[in-house]
Design an enzyme around this catalytic site. Structure first.
Site, PDB file in Angstrom:
ATOM      1  N   TRP B 229       0.843  -1.194   0.000  1.00  0.00           N
ATOM      2  CA  TRP B 229       0.000   0.000   0.000  1.00  0.00           C
ATOM      3  C   TRP B 229       0.876   1.240   0.000  1.00  0.00           C
ATOM      4  O   TRP B 229       1.960   1.228   0.587  1.00  0.00           O
ATOM      5  CB  TRP B 229      -0.896   0.037   1.251  1.00  0.00           C
ATOM      6  CG  TRP B 229      -1.915  -1.059   1.290  1.00  0.00           C
ATOM      7  CD1 TRP B 229      -2.005  -2.062   2.213  1.00  0.00           C
ATOM      8  CD2 TRP B 229      -2.987  -1.253   0.371  1.00  0.00           C
ATOM      9  NE1 TRP B 229      -3.065  -2.881   1.930  1.00  0.00           N
ATOM     10  CE2 TRP B 229      -3.695  -2.413   0.807  1.00  0.00           C
ATOM     11  CE3 TRP B 229      -3.429  -0.582  -0.761  1.00  0.00           C
ATOM     12  CZ2 TRP B 229      -4.813  -2.897   0.126  1.00  0.00           C
ATOM     13  CZ3 TRP B 229      -4.544  -1.067  -1.429  1.00  0.00           C
ATOM     14  CH2 TRP B 229      -5.220  -2.215  -0.988  1.00  0.00           C
ATOM     15  N   LYS B 230       0.392   2.278  -0.654  1.00  0.00           N
ATOM     16  CA  LYS B 230       1.061   3.568  -0.476  1.00  0.00           C
ATOM     17  C   LYS B 230       0.309   4.284   0.640  1.00  0.00           C
ATOM     18  O   LYS B 230      -0.815   4.735   0.463  1.00  0.00           O
ATOM     19  CB  LYS B 230       1.011   4.398  -1.764  1.00  0.00           C
ATOM     20  CG  LYS B 230       1.774   5.693  -1.560  1.00  0.00           C
ATOM     21  CD  LYS B 230       1.850   6.575  -2.748  1.00  0.00           C
ATOM     22  CE  LYS B 230       2.761   7.758  -2.448  1.00  0.00           C
ATOM     23  NZ  LYS B 230       2.708   8.280  -1.073  1.00  0.00           N
ATOM     24  N   TRP B 231       0.934   4.329   1.827  1.00  0.00           N
ATOM     25  CA  TRP B 231       0.255   4.847   3.012  1.00  0.00           C
ATOM     26  C   TRP B 231       0.136   6.357   2.962  1.00  0.00           C
ATOM     27  O   TRP B 231       1.024   7.043   2.440  1.00  0.00           O
ATOM     28  CB  TRP B 231       1.025   4.424   4.278  1.00  0.00           C
ATOM     29  CG  TRP B 231       1.206   2.946   4.361  1.00  0.00           C
ATOM     30  CD1 TRP B 231       2.339   2.245   4.134  1.00  0.00           C
ATOM     31  CD2 TRP B 231       0.189   1.988   4.654  1.00  0.00           C
ATOM     32  NE1 TRP B 231       2.119   0.903   4.280  1.00  0.00           N
ATOM     33  CE2 TRP B 231       0.796   0.704   4.597  1.00  0.00           C
ATOM     34  CE3 TRP B 231      -1.164   2.072   4.964  1.00  0.00           C
ATOM     35  CZ2 TRP B 231       0.096  -0.471   4.823  1.00  0.00           C
ATOM     36  CZ3 TRP B 231      -1.863   0.907   5.200  1.00  0.00           C
ATOM     37  CH2 TRP B 231      -1.239  -0.351   5.133  1.00  0.00           C
TER      38      TRP B 231
END
Lengths: 395, 565
Positions: B229-231
């Site tokens: 995921w790209k947080w």
């Protein structure tokens, strides 16, 4: 009795002038340009008119399509080169007066480019001067700006902010020479972007013999020939088109319109440093926006101190500003007790290019137009006054 | 000052990094250590605490120039930069007195801070006479803060590397962790001695990712890639050596702001460095962290290890230099690690990502068992069978508050800095709405004198309500065209702001939407920018406020725009 007569005639003139001035201005901004209703002629019209009086040959001041043009003698060849063949152009000497419908017109040096003129308009003792574009700084390629006394001065205002103060043109020329030598040391030419009419020739004249071998873009070359024909001393130049494509450009100065600097035309010069010469280069943001390697401040317009000095020298009580940052200067002039305002015109100013047309397509391939310097016979459109006008008015 | 100003002009004048690097190298090769230290520090984008309030600086300039406020304001509008405006207006004829950069800063700039305005004004007038007029701009830049000369830190370091012979990567490593300008630090920086000695609390240079334009198919076989995921938090490094530290990507020391993370990091074995994202977790009824709840689109293995709070919660933590007990309890920070840079004191950055990941997961699993209140977790790797599957996951990113996916080549080394090709961020397409340009303001820097800063509005009950400002997204040609429109269609001028005829429509993209009292619309959008100019659309057909609220509510919000009249 004679004294009474003088008083009477003078008051009559005064009353008539005043009434006339109240009725309508001698020159106003109309739909097609600056219009003189009393004389029924236009100054630098931006749409076709019957009679056009032209301040100079830049594209936003001299446009095709008018029935007749009046220009200064020094401007004639340039006007010929820029207008379609067959255009009806009449030339007058600087200071020579002509009369049109009782309005006396004369052209006076504006110091902007070769043949540039201020238009002096006189009617019933009232004198207006339309500056066109002008500068006060010295320029070896044209006659110096001539201050004219007048009641109303219509002035350009391209650089109407105190941030615009020009450095000495000799220092700018020295910097150009330095940049060219620096490029030469790397085996490269220096590409100078300068408007084809005026700026390019002025830069060359300022550099003189230090300009080095010089090659010109077609648009610059064409105008440079006209300048030479007018007797302006310029260093030797060659046309880029006349040189072989695989030419060794090291150490050359190549002069082109700004729009050509980043186009396909300029690819042959490879990594040559690109330099722009313009008043806009004062501001760092403008330099960076143009994406050039260096921006030199060299302008053919008046800087802020120049505008103030020129306006003061006219002694005018009313000053109307055309293109540029007008609001600040209007405010400053009003604070000094002058009647100041802005005229809406279509001359380029704020748009971001110092010389309008600089970004327009250049006629590189076009054959040189008729640059025959012989004056066309006067067509008698204007009544020539036998004397030169008295430029001093008791304002 | 003269030499530094000349360097500044050389850097500013050229568009070529080779020329810039050469100018930097020439400067550093010939500069005294104190001078070089300050020059590098400034070129890296650091700034002095503001020595003089802008108000005093302006007043002093007007006094020296003899200009009134209105004329000064007109000039500023045309120039778009205060330091430059003042420099262009100063009387010509100042002469440099030969003082070097470090003494200028130490003796004439820093001491201005905190003086009475009258004293500051008097000293400024003297200072302006002690530099060449052409150099006043650089002095004014020091007085107003940042230098911003189009030189990245990496380029500045290449210049130092060329002058000193120390590799740029070594220099970068030596500078991480709050490098301050002093002759001693300069000598240490360019010393040929071994870089690894005395690493102390310093983090490694952060590896950066590039945005992936278009789909991932161009990357080749999906089996070579790891998806994460790209947080939506802030990037950080946890450094556990003699003690524990948390660093931001800007090399800012976050120890005081995140004592909860630092305390948990102390339980890691010494000689450990983790790369990851700082986020705020949701709390349960008992005040503890809670598990993320599964959604229809996502498996348990794809969920974050704990339920995360929205970015606004993290902003509350970031707003405090040292948070109180209550905030620590209501907004607990967590660190989701996605890379391992150092283990047992050994630099792991050259090992393949897969190997680093595996070691990191084992390390953090052991940590979770030993820590009473673990705050450091391994971010999940997302299992995908093909690129289409990755696309499906990406589409679900908003469900868990992520911004999209990260794609990293499994075999890649960590490297340093912005190496292209192995790390990609594949963000979600932004939300968008068609909006009408209503106000314009001149830009700054490269865009000075052009109208480039716009305010956009949407329709609400027959009226246009402004909801966002945007500056980016148009090409230079489009900017010039809009600039012309603004000049010809100004209805009213409010200082530098122009109200324009409501005619031009742009598609505005944004990441999120929140209630706001600052905007008349009652909503504010995050990261608004122009996606494209809708020249095909008349203003009457632009989007509505109801549309914006619907977008927000589709994200799970229950937004009633809280209007303030």
């Amino acid at each position: 009795m004679p004294i009474l007569y003088v008083v009477w005639t003078q008051s009559k003139a005064f009353v008539l002038n005043t009434l006339h001035a109240i009725r309508q201005p001698l020159v106003r901004a109309a739909d097609r340009g600056l219009f003189c209703p009393a004389g029924d002629f236009w100054i630098d019209p931006w749409r076709p008119v019957a009679r056009a009086v032209i301040t100079h040959a830049h594209a936003d001041h001299l446009r095709p399509g008018c029935e007749s043009y009046l220009v200064a003698r020094e401007c004639l060849a340039l006007a010929r080169a820029r207008l379609p063949e067959g255009a009806r152009i009449e030339a007058v000497e600087y200071g020579e007066a002509v009369t049109l419908n009782g309005v006396r017109i004369s052209l006076h040096p504006a110091g902007h480019v070769l043949g540039s003129a201020q238009v002096r308009v006189e009617h019933h003792g009232e004198v207006w001067v339309v500056s066109g574009d002008y500068k006060l700084d010295p320029d070896p390629t044209c006659a110096p700006f001539e201050p004219l006394r007048c009641h109303t001065f219509i002035s350009e205002c391209t650089f109407g902010l105190p941030i615009y103060r020009w450095p000495a043109s000799a220092a700018v020329a020295a910097e150009l020479v330095r940049l060219r030598r620096e490029a030469a040391a790397q085996g490269l030419p220096l590409l100078l972007g300068a408007y084809a009419l005026g700026k390019a020739q002025r830069a060359l004249a300022l550099m003189g013999d230090d300009a080095g071998p010089v090659a010109l873009h077609g648009a610059v070359d064409r105008i440079t020939h006209v300048y030479r024909g007018a007797g302006v001393p310029l260093p030797e130049t060659q046309a880029v088109a006349d040189l072989p494509r695989k030419h060794d450009w090291a150490g050359w100065l190549v002069v082109a319109p700004p729009s050509a600097l980043n186009g396909t035309w300029a690819r042959r010069f490879g990594r040559a440093p690109r330099v722009l010469a313009s008043g806009w280069m004062t501001v760092r943001g403008a330099r960076r926006r143009r994406g050039v390697d260096a921006g030199l401040v060299l302008s053919d317009h008046a800087d802020w101190p120049g505008l103030l000095r020129a306006i003061e020298a006219t002694g005018a009580g009313r000053v109307l500003l055309t293109h540029g940052h007008t609001a600040p200067l209007v405010r400053v002039l009003r604070e000094r007790g002058l009647d100041a305002g802005t005229l809406r015109t279509e001359y380029a100013g704020e748009e971001g290019s110092e010389e309008p047309g600089a970004d327009a397509p250049t006629h590189d391939a076009e054959a040189p137009g008729a640059v025959d310097d012989a004056a066309e016979a006067s067509t008698g459109m204007y009544d020539r006054a036998s004397d030169t006008p008295d430029t001093a008015v008791d304002a | 000052m003269k030499r530094f100003a000349a360097l500044y002009r050389a850097l500013d004048a050229s568009n070529r990094s080779s020329a810039k690097e050469a100018a930097l190298a020439a400067y550093f090769a010939d500069a005294a250590p104190a001078d070089a230290a300050w020059a590098l520090w400034l070129l890296c984008g650091e700034r002095l605490p503001q020595p003089v309030p802008v108000r005093v600086l302006k007043a002093a300039a007007m006094q020296v120039n003899g200009l009134d406020e209105a004329l000064f304001a007109d000039c500023y509008e045309a120039v778009g930069d205060l330091a430059e405006t003042i420099a262009l207006l100063l009387p010509t004829g100042g002469a440099d007195d030969g003082t070097p950069l470090d003494r200028w800063i130490a003796e004439r700039v820093i001491p201005l801070r905190g003086l009475e305005p009258a004293e500051q004004t008097a000293r400024l007038a003297v200072a302006w006479g002690q530099v060449d007029s052409a150099d006043a701009f650089v002095l004014n830049k020091l007085l107003t803060g940042g230098l911003r000369v189009g030189v990245s830190k990496a380029l500045a370091l290449r210049g130092v590397a060329a002058a000193s012979g120390v590799p740029a990567t070594t220099l970068a490593a030596r500078m991480t962790g709050g490098w301050t300008p002093s002759p001693q630090n300069w000598d240490a920086l360019v010393s040929p001695a071994d870089v690894q000695a005395g690493r102390g609390a310093q983090p490694y240079p952060f590896r950066l990712a590039h945005p992936l334009d278009g789909g991932p198919e161009t990357l080749g076989s999906h089996a070579d890639w790891l998806a994460e995921w790209k947080w939506d938090g802030i990037r950080g490094q946890v450094v556990r050596r003699e003690s524990a530290h948390l660093w931001s990507r800007g090399d800012e020391d976050l120890d005081a702001a995140f004592p909860d993370l630092v305390a948990d990091a102390l339980r890691l074995p010494t000689g450990t460095v983790l790369d990851g994202e700082v986020l705020v977790a949701q709390t349960g009824a008992d005040g503890g962290l809670v598990c993320a709840t599964a959604t229809t689109a996502l498996d348990e293995a794809e969920l974050p290890p704990v339920a995360l709070a929205p970015f606004a919660a993290l902003q509350r933590r970031l707003g405090r230099k040292s948070p109180g007990k209550a905030l620590l309890a209501s907004h607990p920070a967590v660190f989701l690690a996605f890379d391992l840079l150092e283990l047992d004191g050994n630099d792991w950055r050259e090992r393949p990502l897969g190997e680093r990941r595996a070691a990191m997961e084992a390390l953090l699993a052991a940590h979770a068992r030993s820590s009473p209140q673990p705050r450091l977790f391994a971010a999940p790797v997302l299992a995908t069978t093909d690129w289409a599957g990755a696309g499906t996951l990406r589409a679900a990113a908003r469900d868990i508050g992520a911004e999209g996916l990260m794609l990293k080549r499994a075999a890649s080394a960590y490297g340093s800095g912005r190496t292209r090709g192995d790390w990609w961020k594949w963000k979600l397409d932004p939300h968008s709405v068609d909006a009408v340009l209503v106000y314009a303001q001149a830009g700054h820097g490269r865009r000075a004198g052009l109208f480039t800063d716009y305010t956009f509005a949407v329709w609400d009950e027959g009226a246009l309500v402004p909801f966002a400002k945007a500056y980016s997204g148009l090409s230079d040609a489009e900017i010039r065209e809009v600039d012309r429109f603004v000049r010809r269609n100004t209805l009213e001028t409010f200082g530098p702001v122009r109200q324009v005829r409501a005619e031009l429509v742009f598609e505005i993209g944004f990441e999120g939407i929140l209630p706001s009292r600052r905007h008349k619309a009652g909503v504010a959008v995050r990261f608004p920018r122009m996606l494209r100019w809708r020249q095909d659309k008349p203003a009457a057909e632009a989007g509505t406020l109801a549309e914006l609220i619907a977008l927000a509510n589709a994200q799970g919000g229950t937004l009633e725009p809280d209007r303030v009249g």
